[in-house]
Design a protein around this motif. Structure first.
Motif, mmCIF file in Angstrom:
data_model
loop_
_atom_site.group_PDB
_atom_site.id
_atom_site.type_symbol
_atom_site.label_atom_id
_atom_site.label_comp_id
_atom_site.label_asym_id
_atom_site.label_seq_id
_atom_site.Cartn_x
_atom_site.Cartn_y
_atom_site.Cartn_z
ATOM 1 N N LYS A 1 12.801 1.367 2.223
ATOM 2 C CA LYS A 1 11.500 1.814 2.722
ATOM 3 C C LYS A 1 11.592 3.243 3.257
ATOM 4 O O LYS A 1 10.727 4.073 2.993
ATOM 5 N N GLY B 1 9.833 6.567 1.719
ATOM 6 C CA GLY B 1 9.038 7.439 2.578
ATOM 7 C C GLY B 1 9.475 8.888 2.491
ATOM 8 O O GLY B 1 8.650 9.805 2.446
ATOM 9 N N LYS C 1 1.590 9.493 4.399
ATOM 10 C CA LYS C 1 2.036 8.178 3.930
ATOM 11 C C LYS C 1 3.559 8.098 3.918
ATOM 12 O O LYS C 1 4.143 7.070 4.270
ATOM 13 N N LYS D 1 5.870 5.505 6.087
ATOM 14 C CA LYS D 1 6.857 4.602 5.491
ATOM 15 C C LYS D 1 8.225 4.776 6.144
ATOM 16 O O LYS D 1 8.960 3.811 6.326
ATOM 17 N N GLN E 1 8.017 2.938 9.339
ATOM 18 C CA GLN E 1 8.068 1.503 9.066
ATOM 19 C C GLN E 1 9.512 1.062 8.798
ATOM 20 O O GLN E 1 9.951 0.032 9.293
#
Length: 68
Positions: free
Chosen positions: A6, A10, A28, A32, A35
């Motif tokens: 992830k 990103g 975005k 990511k 996250q």
């Protein structure tokens, strides 16, 4: 998807946004990455909790052995 994947996704999306000047992809991509970091933190906490539980169980067993 795991945390490392992830975060890598990103970074790639953020870099794409940097190259193209696309703010949406930059945001975005950063999201990511955050996250992925959160996923790492959650996994670390989970492992820490398991480790602490094992130590408590071991100490309880030791104490029970001492009393028995």
């Amino acid at each position: 998807m795991d945390a490392a994947a992830k975060k890598a996704e990103g970074r790639l999306e953020s870099a794409y946004g940097d190259l193209t000047g696309d703010t949406g992809h930059q945001i975005k991509g950063k999201a990511k990455q955050v996250q992925g970091s959160a996923m790492n933190t959650a996994e670390d906490l989970k492992e820490g909790t398991k480790s602490a539980a094992k130590k408590v169980a071991g100490a309880a067993n030791d104490m029970a052995d001492d009393l028995g």
